[in-house]
Structures are given as structure tokens and as C-alpha cells.
Design a protein around this motif. Structure first.
Motif, PDB file in Angstrom:
ATOM      1  N   VAL A 211       1.015  -1.210   0.027  1.00  0.00           N
ATOM      2  CA  VAL A 211      -0.017   0.015   0.025  1.00  0.00           C
ATOM      3  C   VAL A 211       0.871   1.139  -0.053  1.00  0.00           C
ATOM      4  O   VAL A 211       0.656   2.192  -0.811  1.00  0.00           O
ATOM      5  N   GLN A 212       2.108   1.156   0.645  1.00  0.00           N
ATOM      6  CA  GLN A 212       2.736   2.225   0.824  1.00  0.00           C
ATOM      7  C   GLN A 212       3.380   2.660  -0.437  1.00  0.00           C
ATOM      8  O   GLN A 212       3.854   3.843  -0.841  1.00  0.00           O
ATOM      9  N   VAL A 233      -2.442  -2.266  10.220  1.00  0.00           N
ATOM     10  CA  VAL A 233      -2.011  -2.152   8.602  1.00  0.00           C
ATOM     11  C   VAL A 233      -2.465  -0.695   8.144  1.00  0.00           C
ATOM     12  O   VAL A 233      -1.713  -0.179   7.493  1.00  0.00           O
ATOM     13  N   TYR A 234      -3.678  -0.306   8.524  1.00  0.00           N
ATOM     14  CA  TYR A 234      -4.257   1.094   8.320  1.00  0.00           C
ATOM     15  C   TYR A 234      -3.372   2.027   8.701  1.00  0.00           C
ATOM     16  O   TYR A 234      -2.968   3.118   8.020  1.00  0.00           O
ATOM     17  N   LEU A 235      -3.135   1.973   9.950  1.00  0.00           N
ATOM     18  CA  LEU A 235      -2.232   2.972  10.563  1.00  0.00           C
ATOM     19  C   LEU A 235      -0.888   3.323   9.904  1.00  0.00           C
ATOM     20  O   LEU A 235      -0.358   4.165   9.696  1.00  0.00           O
ATOM     21  N   ILE A 318      -9.567   4.776   3.320  1.00  0.00           N
ATOM     22  CA  ILE A 318      -9.416   3.613   4.064  1.00  0.00           C
ATOM     23  C   ILE A 318     -11.072   3.214   4.251  1.00  0.00           C
ATOM     24  O   ILE A 318     -11.562   4.157   4.876  1.00  0.00           O
ATOM     25  N   ILE A 319     -11.612   2.299   3.880  1.00  0.00           N
ATOM     26  CA  ILE A 319     -13.002   1.700   4.126  1.00  0.00           C
ATOM     27  C   ILE A 319     -12.835   0.475   5.228  1.00  0.00           C
ATOM     28  O   ILE A 319     -12.512  -0.524   4.697  1.00  0.00           O
ATOM     29  N   ASP A 320     -13.190   0.871   6.479  1.00  0.00           N
ATOM     30  CA  ASP A 320     -13.128  -0.439   7.211  1.00  0.00           C
ATOM     31  C   ASP A 320     -14.359  -1.305   7.297  1.00  0.00           C
ATOM     32  O   ASP A 320     -15.333  -0.493   7.230  1.00  0.00           O
ATOM     33  N   LEU A 353      -8.084   1.498   0.164  1.00  0.00           N
ATOM     34  CA  LEU A 353      -7.861   0.422   0.985  1.00  0.00           C
ATOM     35  C   LEU A 353      -9.186  -0.178   1.551  1.00  0.00           C
ATOM     36  O   LEU A 353      -9.774   0.508   2.467  1.00  0.00           O
ATOM     37  N   LEU A 354      -9.795  -1.218   1.119  1.00  0.00           N
ATOM     38  CA  LEU A 354     -10.877  -1.774   1.574  1.00  0.00           C
ATOM     39  C   LEU A 354     -10.598  -2.915   2.690  1.00  0.00           C
ATOM     40  O   LEU A 354      -9.974  -3.657   2.533  1.00  0.00           O
TER      41      LEU A 354
END
Length: 731
Positions: A211-212, A233-235, A318-320, A353-354
Motif C-alpha cells: 500500500v505504501q 495495517v491501516y495506521l 480507507i474503508i473499514d 484500501l478496503l
């Protein structure tokens, strides 16, 4: 007639249910697209949003009204948002004004200025005088104000009452002044992590790295089992985005999940965070909306509507819990926030990012077809264990409030070991049906094709479909008998039974009935984490996203009805719910067990979930969907209508169907009209017509033809109707 000198035309959208835009005369220079103006409309004056400047030289200006006045000197919505909303209005075939105005806070829809609320601060004044020696609070207030201006709320939190401040003002020792909030420049110096980052697993590290390294539009699907560390991972994926001075939008399905999410993000980054959700006041929402638009918020955490908010420097979405049904709006402008988020990411050329432990079938299909990059977290971090799954056969067993002897024995075992147990039952109240033992009378809602739910603690009957309530009758209204019995299981009944069966342990019930008071939900969660309660009973509110390290046993009760529901998505939703509930067990170092008590332990779906997991189940179910030609292998549109008279609904949809059939493209299938599963709700009869095609363009063409027919139908004026593109549920 030509356009008058010194004037031009502006094209605007209005918050009205009409599928068109409107032109008005306006003095030069013309307001930019995204600005608001006041315009006459019929006998009303409405706020309008400028979306363009038509240049038709042949337009009859005699029929065009002038703009009354301008509201904004600069656009409240930028080109990126206007482009997104224009696409959404065309795709969802919804009146454009209602789409565009969905992106504006309520105060802006009413014509208020797009400005922050002025904050009032108390200042200490230079003076040779001092308060009397006995005025201790006045002296304390002046000492606090010596360090700088403070709001009345900040002073009140330190014990300084308003009367104290009034006395200081009266004696010219302090005064109140208005200030506009000063945006914090969080972009310089570049932010970095404010706390030590945990060590990543190999799968987490790979996901973060991919992702990065992404550039431009890059959709990722993060499929991670519950407790596998998706939030970490989101953070870490956010770090380079924030370091480059760009904003991050984090979308969550429910308000209840935001407090713990905010706290974790705040600890990690120490950056300005704003939240956007329906619990905010109108003023709070406008201030938060402005901080997103102006770039003073680094991280925005919000529910569905946050997707439509303007951003100054959006760099990552980001969609959690991307599978959650709450991302789909179910009334008015029926958009899907996940799908629009993907479009926004594409239009703004940024990664998205889903994440989910139970991805939607649409997202799994997109990953399988190469549209998304699939990232997998199949293990929990070191020290955490994977829960054991077990099916309990409840046939031929004496149940106590829906609890089998085997389940009670397992509960006793875990509780004796100092652990917590959680029971999930998605039905609040004491019993879903009240009946008369003498004559068989049922307490039915007068406005719905449904039974009242009996709430024993309040001695009320409550319809959970239309919200109608009435007192519990003292006797049967039909025969006068006094043997009124509850049938079925509700959370109240389970709570009462467990309080009697396990009096030595504290029990708490969490559902909508006992979390209405503001802050009560968070207080209950804090009590659970502190070990104040050992037995937890709850509905879906308790199932999603919460981390309870001492919960070692999770049991699901009375869920068999979901195995035989009519909606083709029912099994997908049940599987997602099962995995989400199961994920509350064994999240820390303690091993966990998941118990599903069922009368159908041999059911293929249950066996697949318990033994193979969600991923295997989903791919098996997707193969069935493909063979049946159902979404995501086809596309659907649903026309719904409702009216107090059944005949009005039937006539409307029958006339529509008769005229539409000859115009349908060959690739479009028309199903219906048919009644809703609950035909009458809140006094309204409900019917629907389903269109389906494996070609999205052909389906849209059929819907446009249907809308044109509806405009000519007199029967349409006798019903309330709507069009739902990509419906997630049938009535």
C-alpha cells in the motif's frame, strides 16, 4: 430575446425531486461552479448550487428569472466534488439537486455562511485592582487566565461558574471576546508516529509495503481474519501519506465504533482528527466539514456521508468493514458509499484500501477478476490464538430461555476460570410474540403485517418495524383470559434467565433499548473491559469491532431463521455476521471457543463456516451465484412503491410493466411486480418491480425508459415510488 447587457446565465441545481437543472439570469461576473445563490422557484425562495454557465444564444430570456442574491464569494464545493456528484446523479438516476445537496451540511443547505462558529474566550484585563480576599473563585479564575484566554467551558471544567466570570466582568477584571478558530498547520513539520509501533507479522508487513508503494489509483482489498491486525495495517499505511502533508479519510460503518478508533489514531499520530456522523449537531457538523475542506483536519473518520465531504489534500481512502450494509443509503439518494469511494479514488488518482474479515461478494469478485489487489492476513499476531468453532445440536433438548444444558455447562466452565462469556441474540425485548393461552389471540401491530414485541421490563408492546407502542393489556382483548404468554426469545428474557442461573456473576445486556442515553454505550463497554461484568448479552451492537481480551466463549442463539430466508443475499449476511460475532472470542492470549446452537447442525452452510471458514464458503457461494446469474455476475435495479391503498400500488406497477415490456432491451429481465415480504408496514402497502441484466449499460437504458413512462402515468401521483440502483435488499 438576447441576454441583457452586463448579465449572463448560471445553471443551478435545486433541492427538489426533479430530474433536471435550471437556468437563471445573473449579473456579471458570474459566480463560479460550486457557489450558492438564492433564487426564486415558484412562490418560494430556495438555495441553489451553481454547476455551470450555459452559453445558448437562442435561449428565451423572457422566461428566465434572475438570481436574487449571491451567498458565497468562493465555491463551497470544488471541481473534484462536483465531478463526483455529477457522475453519481447520472449513475443512480436520481434528481441532481438532491444528490448535490446531500454533500452539504444542513446549515449550508439553509443558506448559512460557510464559516466557522465564533468561539468566545475570556481574557484577563490589566488592572491595579484585585478581587476581595473572600472571593476565592474570582482569584482562581484570574490565575488561570494569566496563562492565556480560555473558553467558559474550559473554566467551568476547573470549577469556575458563570456568575464568577460575570462579577469579574462587572469589575473590569476580565472580559469576553469573540475569536475565529485558528486552523492548525499540521503539515509542517511533517508528522511522525507518536508511539512505538508494534512488530508486524510477515503478512502485515507485506500488506503495508504494497500500500505504501502504491502510486495513483490503486484499489486494495485487505481480507484479514478477526483479530489479525487490520487496523495496524491501516495506521502504518497512513504514515507516508500524512508525512507528505496529505489527508486521510477513514470510513467506518457505525458511530459506535468511532470513539475507540479515534483514540487509537490520536495516540499514534497526535494530529488533528475530525469526525463526521449523524450524532453531531448541525453546528458541529459544519465546523467539522469546513476543517476537512480547508485542510486543517489531517485525519477524517466518518460514516457513510463523510465520503461526500470536500478535502483540500486527500491522499488515501480507507474503508473499514467494507462489507457492512450501512454503507448503502436506504432512502432518498440511494448511493453506496463504498462504490462511490472507489470512483472518487479513481477520479483523484489516489490509493484506496478496503478492509474486512468477511469481504462482500462484490469485492471478492473484483479481486478475483484483477480489479483489486488482494492482501491477506490469515493469522493473528503472536500470542493470540484462533478460536475453536463448534456446533451444538439443540433438537430434543430441554432449553432454558433458549439455552441448552451443554451451553450452560460450557459457560460455567469458562466463568469459573475467571473469563467472560458473550451470548449473541439479534432480537431485543423479552419475547417477539405475545399470545393468549386460552384462545390463541396474537398481539399484532395494527399498522404492519407483524407481531408486537413484548418488552417485559417496561410492560409495553413495541413494533420494531414502525415503532408503534402500546401498554401491555391486562387481559386478552379477544376472550378476556388472563393467560398471556410470551413466545420466542429476546435479549431481556435471556438476561433474566442468566441472572437467576448464575447469580454469582454480573450480567449486562447491550441493545438499543438500554443504550439510548448519551454516553451509556461507551460506559457499558468500559465496564466490560474493566471486568465489571462476566456475562455479556447483546445484539449486533456488541458484535462488531470490539476488543474484549477476557472473552473466551461466544455463543450464538436462535439464528436458524437466517438459513431459510427468501433474499438471495441472506446467507452471505449470515456468514458475515457469524464470523464477526465469532471474532470476539480469544482475541488475546487466552484460547477462545465459538458455539453456534442450532436445530440444523448438518446444514451445509454451517458446516462450511465452522470447518472451512468464510473464504471457502464465499467462493462456493459465488460459484452458485454465477450459475444462477445473480449479482455480482449481473446488475439489478429495483422500482419500489408504497401507498395506503393496496390497489394503488398494484395499478402503478402494472401500468409501468405493461408499457415498459415492449421497450425493454433484449438483455434486460423484468421480474414482478410482487409484494414486499412484509406487504404492509407503518400503514403503507409495499410492492416492487425488479430489473436485471448482465450488461450495466442496457440496464441503465431500461431504467431511463421506465422513468420516462412514469412521468406520463396518472397512477404515479397516487403512490410514493423510488428507484434503487444496485439494491442490497428487497423489501
Amino acid at each position: 430575446m438576447s441576454i441583457p447587457s452586463g448579465h449572463g446565465l448560471v445553471r443551478v441545481v435545486l433541492p427538489v425531486p426533479l430530474r433536471r437543472e435550471f437556468d437563471y439570469l445573473c449579473p456579471l461576473p458570474l459566480p463560479e461552479p460550486g457557489c450558492r445563490v438564492w433564487v426564486p422557484f415558484g412562490n418560494r425562495k430556495l438555495v441553489a448550487l451553481v454547476v455551470g454557465h450555459p452559453s445558448d444564444p437562442d435561449i428565451d430570456t423572457a422566461k428566465i428569472k434572475p438570481v436574487e442574491c449571491r451567498i458565497d464569494a468562493a465555491p463551497v464545493l470544488g471541481p473534484a466534488e462536483l465531478r463526483l456528484l455529477n457522475w453519481a446523479a447520472r449513475y443512480y438516476l436520481h434528481p441532481p439537486g438532491e444528490v448535490y445537496f446531500q454533500a452539504l451540511p444542513t446549515l449550508l443547505r439553509k443558506g448559512e455562511a460557510a464559516a466557522y462558529r465564533r468561539l468566545e474566550y475570556w481574557h484577563r484585563l490589566a488592572s491595579d485592582r484585585a478581587p476581595p480576599a473572600q472571593a476565592i473563585r474570582q482569584r482562581q479564575a484570574l490565575e488561570l487566565l494569566a496563562n492565556g484566554p480560555m473558553t467558559q467551558g474550559e473554566l467551568a471544567a476547573r470549577g469556575i461558574a458563570g456568575t464568577v466570570l460575570a462579577n469579574l466582568a462587572k469589575n473590569a477584571l476580565a472580559e469576553k471576546r469573540e475569536h475565529l478558530p485558528e486552523p492548525r498547520d499540521w503539515r509542517s513539520p511533517p508528522p511522525g508516529p507518536q508511539e512505538e509501533r508494534p512488530r508486524l507479522t510477515t503478512e502485515q508487513a507485506l500488506a503495508v509495503s504494497l500500500v505504501q508503494q502504491a502510486s495513483g489509483f490503486s484499489p486494495f482489498l485487505l481480507e484479514g481474519i478477526t483479530g489479525s491486525g487490520k487496523t495496524e495495517v491501516y495506521l502504518q499505511a497512513m504514515e507516508p501519506v500524512l508525512a507528505s502533508g496529505r489527508q486521510v479519510l477513514v470510513m467506518v460503518p457505525e458511530i459506535g465504533l468511532t470513539p475507540q478508533t479515534i483514540a487509537r489514531f490520536q495516540r499514534r499520530f497526535g494530529l488533528p482528527i475530525c469526525t463526521l456522523h449523524s450524532a453531531l449537531s448541525e453546528r458541529e457538523r459544519l465546523d467539522a466539514w469546513l476543517s476537512c475542506r480547508d485542510g486543517s483536519a489531517a485525519i477524517v473518520i466518518g460514516t457513510r456521508s463523510a465520503l461526500l465531504t470536500p478535502f483540500q489534500w486527500l491522499g488515501l481512502i480507507i474503508i473499514d468493514e467494507e462489507h457492512d450494509a450501512s454503507f448503502k443509503q436506504q432512502d432518498g439518494f440511494r448511493y453506496h458509499a463504498r462504490d462511490l469511494a472507489l470512483l472518487r479514488a479513481r477520479q483523484q488518482d489516489i490509493p484506496i484500501l478496503l478492509g474486512s474479515a468477511t469481504p462482500s461478494f462484490e469485492s471478492l469478485h473484483n479481486a478475483a477478476s484483477g480489479k483489486y489487489r488482494l492482501l491477506t492476513l490469515s493469522q493473528r499476531p503472536a500470542g493470540a490464538t484462533t478460536a475453536e468453532h463448534r456446533l451444538l445440536d439443540s433438537k430434543h433438548v430441554q432449553l432454558q430461555a433458549g439455552l441448552s444444558p451443554q451451553l450452560l455447562a460450557l459457560m460455567e466452565q469458562e466463568l469459573a476460570g475467571g473469563n467472560q462469556v458473550m451470548l449473541f441474540l439479534n432480537r431485543r425485548g423479552y419475547a417477539p410474540v405475545l399470545l393468549c393461552h386460552d384462545c390463541g389471540w396474537l398481539a399484532d401491530c395494527e399498522r404492519c403485517d407483524a407481531h408486537y414485541t413484548w418488552h417485559k421490563s417496561r410492560q409495553r408492546l413495541h413494533c420494531h418495524h414502525c415503532d408503534h407502542q402500546r401498554p401491555l393489556p391486562p387481559a386478552c382483548p379477544q376472550c378476556g383470559g388472563n393467560q398471556l404468554l410470551g413466545t420466542g426469545l429476546g435479549t431481556e428474557q435471556v438476561e433474566q434467565a442468566l441472572t437467576g442461573l448464575f447469580p454469582q456473576y454480573s450480567t449486562i445486556r447491550i441493545d438499543r433499548d438500554n443504550t439510548r442515553r448519551k454516553g451509556s454505550f461507551e460506559q457499558h463497554l468500559d465496564g466490560i473491559r474493566a471486568g465489571k461484568y462476566q456475562i455479556l448479552i447483546g445484539t449486533q451492537m456488541l458484535a462488531k469491532g470490539h476488543h474484549f481480551p477476557d472473552v473466551t466463549l461466544v455463543a450464538m442463539l436462535d439464528v436458524d431463521g437466517a438459513l431459510f430466508a427468501g433474499d438471495f443475499r441472506a446467507t452471505e449476511r449470515f456468514a458475515q455476521l457469524y464470523i464477526q460475532v465469532a471474532g470476539r472470542a480469544g482475541r488475546a492470549s487466552k484460547p477462545g471457543r465459538v458455539i453456534l446452537q442450532t436445530h440444523h447442525p448438518d446444514h451445509a452452510l454451517l458446516q462450511d463456516l465452522a470447518n472451512q471458514g468464510y473464504h471457502h464458503f464465499a467462493h462456493t457461494a459465488l460459484a452458485e451465484r454465477r450459475r444462477a446469474g445473480l449479482p455480482p455476475f449481473s446488475f439489478q435495479a429495483l422500482f419500489r412503491c408504497q401507498a395506503p391503498q393496496q390497489a394503488a400500488c398494484q395499478a402503478f406497477l402494472q401500468h409501468l410493466t405493461q408499457q415498459l415490456h415492449p421497450q425493454l432491451p433484449a438483455a434486460v429481465l423484468c421480474l414482478g411486480p410482487f409484494s414486499a415480504q412484509m406487504e404492509r408496514k407503518a400503514g403503507q402497502y409495499r410492492y416492487q418491480l425488479l430489473l436485471q441484466s448482465d450488461q450495466r449499460r442496457e440496464l441503465a437504458l431500461a431504467c431511463r425508459r421506465a422513468l420516462a413512462i412514469i412521468d406520463t402515468l396518472p397512477a404515479a401521483r397516487k403512490v410514493r415510488w423510488s428507484l434503487d440502483m444496485d439494491p442490497q435488499e428487497l423489501w
